[in-house]
Design a protein around this motif. Structure first.
Motif, PDB file in Angstrom:
ATOM      1  N   LYS A  34       0.817  -1.225   0.000  1.00  0.00           N
ATOM      2  CA  LYS A  34       0.000   0.000   0.000  1.00  0.00           C
ATOM      3  C   LYS A  34       0.851   1.276   0.000  1.00  0.00           C
ATOM      4  O   LYS A  34       0.319   2.368  -0.134  1.00  0.00           O
ATOM      5  N   SER A  35       2.143   1.133   0.140  1.00  0.00           N
ATOM      6  CA  SER A  35       3.038   2.284   0.200  1.00  0.00           C
ATOM      7  C   SER A  35       3.479   2.702  -1.203  1.00  0.00           C
ATOM      8  O   SER A  35       3.703   1.857  -2.067  1.00  0.00           O
ATOM      9  N   PRO A  36       3.660   4.011  -1.426  1.00  0.00           N
ATOM     10  CA  PRO A  36       4.190   4.453  -2.720  1.00  0.00           C
ATOM     11  C   PRO A  36       5.648   4.031  -2.927  1.00  0.00           C
ATOM     12  O   PRO A  36       6.135   4.027  -4.052  1.00  0.00           O
ATOM     13  N   ARG A  37       6.326   3.649  -1.852  1.00  0.00           N
ATOM     14  CA  ARG A  37       7.718   3.181  -1.945  1.00  0.00           C
ATOM     15  C   ARG A  37       7.817   1.668  -2.120  1.00  0.00           C
ATOM     16  O   ARG A  37       8.918   1.122  -2.122  1.00  0.00           O
ATOM     17  N   PHE A  38       6.698   0.984  -2.252  1.00  0.00           N
ATOM     18  CA  PHE A  38       6.687  -0.478  -2.368  1.00  0.00           C
ATOM     19  C   PHE A  38       7.606  -0.938  -3.486  1.00  0.00           C
ATOM     20  O   PHE A  38       7.605  -0.386  -4.585  1.00  0.00           O
ATOM     21  N   ASP A  39       8.410  -1.938  -3.198  1.00  0.00           N
ATOM     22  CA  ASP A  39       9.319  -2.527  -4.185  1.00  0.00           C
ATOM     23  C   ASP A  39       9.101  -4.032  -4.183  1.00  0.00           C
ATOM     24  O   ASP A  39       9.518  -4.724  -3.259  1.00  0.00           O
ATOM     25  N   PRO A  40       8.441  -4.560  -5.221  1.00  0.00           N
ATOM     26  CA  PRO A  40       8.164  -6.006  -5.258  1.00  0.00           C
ATOM     27  C   PRO A  40       9.427  -6.863  -5.336  1.00  0.00           C
ATOM     28  O   PRO A  40       9.380  -8.055  -5.049  1.00  0.00           O
ATOM     29  N   LEU A  41      10.540  -6.266  -5.694  1.00  0.00           N
ATOM     30  CA  LEU A  41      11.793  -7.011  -5.789  1.00  0.00           C
ATOM     31  C   LEU A  41      12.595  -6.995  -4.492  1.00  0.00           C
ATOM     32  O   LEU A  41      13.598  -7.700  -4.363  1.00  0.00           O
ATOM     33  N   PHE A  42      12.162  -6.174  -3.531  1.00  0.00           N
ATOM     34  CA  PHE A  42      12.883  -6.092  -2.262  1.00  0.00           C
ATOM     35  C   PHE A  42      12.752  -7.418  -1.519  1.00  0.00           C
ATOM     36  O   PHE A  42      11.689  -8.033  -1.522  1.00  0.00           O
ATOM     37  N   PRO A  43      13.841  -7.895  -0.896  1.00  0.00           N
ATOM     38  CA  PRO A  43      13.794  -9.182  -0.188  1.00  0.00           C
ATOM     39  C   PRO A  43      12.695  -9.240   0.872  1.00  0.00           C
ATOM     40  O   PRO A  43      12.476  -8.275   1.598  1.00  0.00           O
ATOM     41  N   ARG A  44      12.013 -10.358   0.929  1.00  0.00           N
ATOM     42  CA  ARG A  44      10.945 -10.585   1.914  1.00  0.00           C
ATOM     43  C   ARG A  44      11.558 -10.901   3.270  1.00  0.00           C
ATOM     44  O   ARG A  44      12.602 -11.532   3.364  1.00  0.00           O
ATOM     45  N   LYS A  45      10.868 -10.488   4.309  1.00  0.00           N
ATOM     46  CA  LYS A  45      11.339 -10.807   5.657  1.00  0.00           C
ATOM     47  C   LYS A  45      10.985 -12.253   5.995  1.00  0.00           C
ATOM     48  O   LYS A  45      10.064 -12.832   5.439  1.00  0.00           O
ATOM     49  N   VAL A  46      11.759 -12.826   6.905  1.00  0.00           N
ATOM     50  CA  VAL A  46      11.580 -14.204   7.361  1.00  0.00           C
ATOM     51  C   VAL A  46      11.211 -14.147   8.838  1.00  0.00           C
ATOM     52  O   VAL A  46      11.918 -13.504   9.625  1.00  0.00           O
ATOM     53  N   CYS A  47      10.116 -14.781   9.216  1.00  0.00           N
ATOM     54  CA  CYS A  47       9.719 -14.822  10.625  1.00  0.00           C
ATOM     55  C   CYS A  47      10.639 -15.773  11.389  1.00  0.00           C
ATOM     56  O   CYS A  47      10.803 -16.927  11.013  1.00  0.00           O
ATOM     57  N   LEU A  48      11.239 -15.263  12.455  1.00  0.00           N
ATOM     58  CA  LEU A  48      12.150 -16.064  13.275  1.00  0.00           C
ATOM     59  C   LEU A  48      11.519 -16.446  14.604  1.00  0.00           C
ATOM     60  O   LEU A  48      11.995 -17.332  15.287  1.00  0.00           O
TER      61      LEU A  48
END
Length: 70
Positions: A34-48
């Motif tokens: 929903k952010s204008p800075r959204f980057d679909p190529l940015f690495p996804r976070k991993v739940c630890l």
């Protein structure tokens, strides 16, 4: 303590900020569709855990290599 990061390491937010030069809020904006800075190529976070996340070093390295630099 001397820590060596490998490609399959999981890094935490503090290290991600240092590697990318992005602020904490910008990183989360890049993850938010929903952010204008959204980057679909940015690495996804991993739940630890319940309140802990990280990112795979290899994905961060790939994203950085794919960036255009001035």
């Amino acid at each position: 303590m001397n820590t060596t990061l490998t490609s399959n390491s999981i890094i935490r937010l503090k290290t991600l900020v240092q590697l990318t030069g992005l602020s904490r809020s910008t990183i989360y904006d890049k993850l938010n569709p929903k952010s204008p800075r959204f980057d679909p190529l940015f690495p996804r976070k991993v739940c630890l855990g319940a309140r802990a996340v990280g990112w795979y070093m290899q994905e961060v390295e790939q994203w950085l290599q794919g960036r255009r630099f001035c």
